[in-house]
Design an enzyme around this catalytic site. Structure first.
Site, PDB file in Angstrom:
ATOM      1  N   HIS A 228       3.138  -4.392  -0.246  1.00 45.34           N
ATOM      2  CA  HIS A 228       3.772  -3.675   0.865  1.00 45.34           C
ATOM      3  C   HIS A 228       4.009  -4.694   1.984  1.00 45.34           C
ATOM      4  O   HIS A 228       4.733  -5.662   1.793  1.00 45.34           O
ATOM      5  CB  HIS A 228       2.853  -2.507   1.247  1.00 45.34           C
ATOM      6  N   HIS A 267      12.265  -3.064  -5.034  1.00 48.34           N
ATOM      7  CA  HIS A 267      11.882  -1.984  -4.126  1.00 48.34           C
ATOM      8  C   HIS A 267      11.870  -0.680  -4.890  1.00 48.34           C
ATOM      9  O   HIS A 267      12.693  -0.480  -5.783  1.00 48.34           O
ATOM     10  CB  HIS A 267      12.880  -1.887  -2.953  1.00 48.34           C
ATOM     11  N   ASP A 323      11.321  -8.414   3.169  1.00 47.93           N
ATOM     12  CA  ASP A 323      10.331  -9.483   3.330  1.00 47.93           C
ATOM     13  C   ASP A 323      10.813 -10.842   2.849  1.00 47.93           C
ATOM     14  O   ASP A 323      10.136 -11.844   3.058  1.00 47.93           O
ATOM     15  CB  ASP A 323       9.048  -9.111   2.573  1.00 47.93           C
TER      16      ASP A 323
HETATM   17  N1  CMC Z   1       9.369  -9.651  -9.620  1.00 53.22           N
HETATM   18  C1  CMC Z   1       9.449  -9.515 -10.943  1.00 53.22           C
HETATM   19  N2  CMC Z   1       9.575  -8.361 -11.595  1.00 53.22           N
HETATM   20  C2  CMC Z   1       9.596  -7.266 -10.830  1.00 53.22           C
HETATM   21  C3  CMC Z   1       9.505  -7.297  -9.439  1.00 53.22           C
HETATM   22  C4  CMC Z   1       9.384  -8.566  -8.820  1.00 53.22           C
HETATM   23  N3  CMC Z   1       9.302  -8.686  -7.514  1.00 53.22           N
HETATM   24  N4  CMC Z   1       9.543  -6.043  -8.943  1.00 53.22           N
HETATM   25  C5  CMC Z   1       9.664  -5.235  -9.993  1.00 53.22           C
HETATM   26  N5  CMC Z   1       9.699  -5.979 -11.138  1.00 53.22           N
HETATM   27  C6  CMC Z   1       9.900  -5.465 -12.502  1.00 53.22           C
HETATM   28  C7  CMC Z   1       8.618  -4.903 -13.090  1.00 53.22           C
HETATM   29  O1  CMC Z   1       7.910  -5.878 -13.809  1.00 53.22           O
HETATM   30  C8  CMC Z   1       9.149  -3.786 -13.952  1.00 53.22           C
HETATM   31  O2  CMC Z   1       9.645  -4.356 -15.143  1.00 53.22           O
HETATM   32  P1  CMC Z   1       9.402  -3.597 -16.568  1.00 53.22           P
HETATM   33  O3  CMC Z   1      10.068  -2.249 -16.422  1.00 53.22           O
HETATM   34  O4  CMC Z   1      10.035  -4.459 -17.571  1.00 53.22           O
HETATM   35  O5  CMC Z   1       7.919  -3.483 -16.713  1.00 53.22           O
HETATM   36  C9  CMC Z   1      10.352  -3.258 -13.192  1.00 53.22           C
HETATM   37  O6  CMC Z   1      10.809  -4.374 -12.411  1.00 53.22           O
HETATM   38  C10 CMC Z   1      10.031  -2.095 -12.270  1.00 53.22           C
HETATM   39  O7  CMC Z   1       8.943  -2.482 -11.446  1.00 53.22           O
HETATM   40  P2  CMC Z   1       7.857  -1.507 -10.876  1.00 53.22           P
HETATM   41  O8  CMC Z   1       6.635  -2.277 -10.541  1.00 53.22           O
HETATM   42  O9  CMC Z   1       7.718  -0.334 -11.810  1.00 53.22           O
HETATM   43  O10 CMC Z   1       8.602  -0.995  -9.548  1.00 53.22           O
HETATM   44  P3  CMC Z   1       7.925  -0.242  -8.336  1.00 53.22           P
HETATM   45  O11 CMC Z   1       8.955   0.605  -7.747  1.00 53.22           O
HETATM   46  O12 CMC Z   1       6.644   0.388  -8.749  1.00 53.22           O
HETATM   47  O13 CMC Z   1       7.528  -1.453  -7.351  1.00 53.22           O
HETATM   48  C11 CMC Z   1       7.569  -3.053  -5.639  1.00 53.22           C
HETATM   49  C12 CMC Z   1       8.204  -1.772  -6.196  1.00 53.22           C
HETATM   50  C13 CMC Z   1       8.177  -3.348  -4.259  1.00 53.22           C
HETATM   51  C14 CMC Z   1       6.058  -2.869  -5.474  1.00 53.22           C
HETATM   52  C15 CMC Z   1       7.876  -4.208  -6.616  1.00 53.22           C
HETATM   53  O14 CMC Z   1       9.265  -4.407  -6.737  1.00 53.22           O
HETATM   54  C16 CMC Z   1       7.175  -5.509  -6.219  1.00 53.22           C
HETATM   55  O15 CMC Z   1       6.017  -5.727  -6.590  1.00 53.22           O
HETATM   56  N6  CMC Z   1       7.890  -6.423  -5.470  1.00 53.22           N
HETATM   57  C17 CMC Z   1       7.262  -7.632  -4.989  1.00 53.22           C
HETATM   58  C18 CMC Z   1       6.459  -7.339  -3.736  1.00 53.22           C
HETATM   59  C19 CMC Z   1       7.352  -7.081  -2.545  1.00 53.22           C
HETATM   60  O16 CMC Z   1       8.279  -7.820  -2.269  1.00 53.22           O
HETATM   61  N7  CMC Z   1       7.015  -6.031  -1.803  1.00 53.22           N
HETATM   62  C20 CMC Z   1       7.736  -5.656  -0.567  1.00 53.22           C
HETATM   63  C21 CMC Z   1       8.467  -4.370  -0.736  1.00 53.22           C
HETATM   64  S1  CMC Z   1       9.629  -4.052   0.589  1.00 53.22           S
HETATM   65  C22 CMC Z   1       8.708  -3.895   2.024  1.00 53.22           C
HETATM   66  C23 CMC Z   1       7.610  -2.928   1.978  1.00 53.22           C
HETATM   67  O17 CMC Z   1       7.731  -1.826   1.447  1.00 53.22           O
HETATM   68  O18 CMC Z   1       6.569  -3.239   2.538  1.00 53.22           O
END
Ligand code: CMC
Length: 388
Positions: A228, A267, A323
């Site tokens: 986050h 996201h 971010d």
């Molecule tokens: N790098 C690599 N792969 C990713 C990433 C990433 N940053 N984000 C998602 N994926 C992949 C993930 O491995 C999954 O692949 P598969 O379906 O093959 O297993 C797919 O994309 C969907 O990911 P998810 O984890 O199910 O998606 P989510 O909606 O639960 O997570 C998130 C959203 C923001 C936590 C995630 O994208 C992430 O960890 N990003 C990196 C951390 C980040 O930048 N966070 C800031 C978010 S914006 C500001 C805020 O909200 O604070």
């Protein structure tokens, strides 16, 4: 389970009806109270946006002047909070301190527990927005081992914050207008983002009629996490670790092999370019014109270019989020990475308070209490320890 639905992480469940912020993740749209984020970033100020989020309309001139006056006259924080600060180790993470000090502040304001009284709510909303920069700046000074600086009510919201952070001696610290403006725009962009993890924490904790200071301590704790608000810090550490353009292909392979995530990408709601990231990318150029280019910018630009062209990221609709570029700006202004999530928390307090207030005013809301699908053992008899 009757009508109960199983929805881990609430991916498909609306927990409230809200009139504050709209995100259209497919189109990459973000609006506060109907106003596009691009227009607010260009024309508004953080305090005006805070007013808009909390009270629903843009203020008239006299409403705005009154609002700024009230905020400005509550920036002082009780001396005793410094005793709390002194209990932390010098290298304690600034977010850990912020979470604790917000909880501590609740003990100074017994009356804030009367959350059903609109006048009490308003008073403490003003106090919190006013005091966040002071507490944050004191966390920073503690981290640096420097004496605390008290608020200067002759300065703007951001100008006062920067003076409390960076002042070394007389005269007061004066940021360049471009940097002051850039930080104010970053505050606007971070002010709210509907039902994210920290806003949901503020609503859930607040639904127990917990006071706003403790509700925001819970929200800050959620924001602290690297998935986050801690992501801005994680991005900078990642860019430093990559170190040079030549190391990018190997890093991307590691991400695709699921050894790690590309921080600042992806996201839950945006399946398109995060509109905040687009504004911040442009803002970075304005700041670098003053501070000189951040050498990590080229690595970030190249990472983005490769990722936006790569099947792995395209298939999963992973784009830069808020971010990805913000940390580069914070670092160029002179903030250490451990302080980045605090810079997110200060403006987000306005959004948390708007969400918290809306929840309390909604007659359909009750104490947050999700259900579960039990998958444990059936009934069994207790076995004494010597018989196991
Ligand atoms: N790098 C690599 N792969 C990713 C990433 C990433 N940053 N984000 C998602 N994926 C992949 C993930 O491995 C999954 O692949 P598969 O379906 O093959 O297993 C797919 O994309 C969907 O990911 P998810 O984890 O199910 O998606 P989510 O909606 O639960 O997570 C998130 C959203 C923001 C936590 C995630 O994208 C992430 O960890 N990003 C990196 C951390 C980040 O930048 N966070 C800031 C978010 S914006 C500001 C805020 O909200 O604070």
């Amino acid at each position: 389970f009757g009508l109960m639905a199983y929805d881990p992480a609430y991916k498909n469940t609306a927990s409230c009806r809200s009139a504050i912020t709209l995100i259209d993740g497919d189109k990459g749209i973000l609006r506060y109270r109907g106003y596009p984020i691009e227009q607010l970033a260009e024309h508004s100020t953080f305090l005006e946006v805070a007013y808009l989020l909390l009270w629903g309309e843009l203020p008239t001139k006299s409403e705005f002047d009154g609002w700024v006056d009230q905020i400005t006259h509550h920036t002082y924080v009780h001396q005793y909070l410094i005793h709390g600060m002194e209990g932390f180790k010098w290298d304690a993470h600034a977010m850990g301190k912020l979470v604790s000090l917000l909880g501590t502040l609740s003990t100074f304001y017994e009356d804030s527990k009367n959350v059903r009284d609109p006048a009490v709510r308003r008073e403490h909303i003003i106090k919190i927005i006013a005091k966040m920069p002071t507490i944050a700046a004191w966390c920073f000074r503690h981290m640096q081992g420097r004496p605390y600086i008290y608020p200067d009510n002759g300065l703007s919201y951001v100008g006062n914050f920067m003076n409390m952070l960076f002042r070394m001696a007389e005269p007061k610290f004066e940021p360049s207008p471009a940097i002051e403006k850039a930080l104010d725009v970053l505050f606007i962009l971070h002010a709210d983002h509907e039902q994210n993890c920290s806003a949901s924490a503020a609503r859930a904790v607040g639904s127990a009629e917990t006071d706003p200071y403790c509700s925001l301590a819970a929200a800050s704790a959620a924001l602290y996490g690297p998935l986050h608000g801690g992501a801005n810090e994680a991005v900078l550490r990642m860019l430093r670790e990559i170190g040079s353009l030549g190391n990018i292909p190997g890093f991307i392979e590691g991400v695709k092999n699921r050894e790690r995530r590309l921080m600042g990408f992806g996201h839950r709601v945006y399946k398109n370019y995060d509109p905040r990231a687009r504004i911040i990318k442009q803002l970075a150029h304005d700041v670098f014109a003053e501070t000189g280019k951040n050498p990590l910018l080229d690595i970030a630009l190249e990472l983005e270019k490769i990722a936006l062209d790569d099947e792995f990221f395209v298939e999963r609709r992973l784009y830069p989020n808020v971010d990805f570029y913000s940390g580069l700006i914070y670092q160029s202004i002179g903030f250490p990475v451990e302080f980045f999530p605090v810079l997110f928390a200060i403006p987000r307090a306005a959004g948390w308070l708007a969400q918290w207030q809306e929840m309390l005013m909604d007659p359909e809301q009750k104490i947050a209490r999700p259900r579960q699908v039990y998958i444990g053992e059936g009934e069994r008899a207790y076995v004494p320890m010597d018989k196991r």
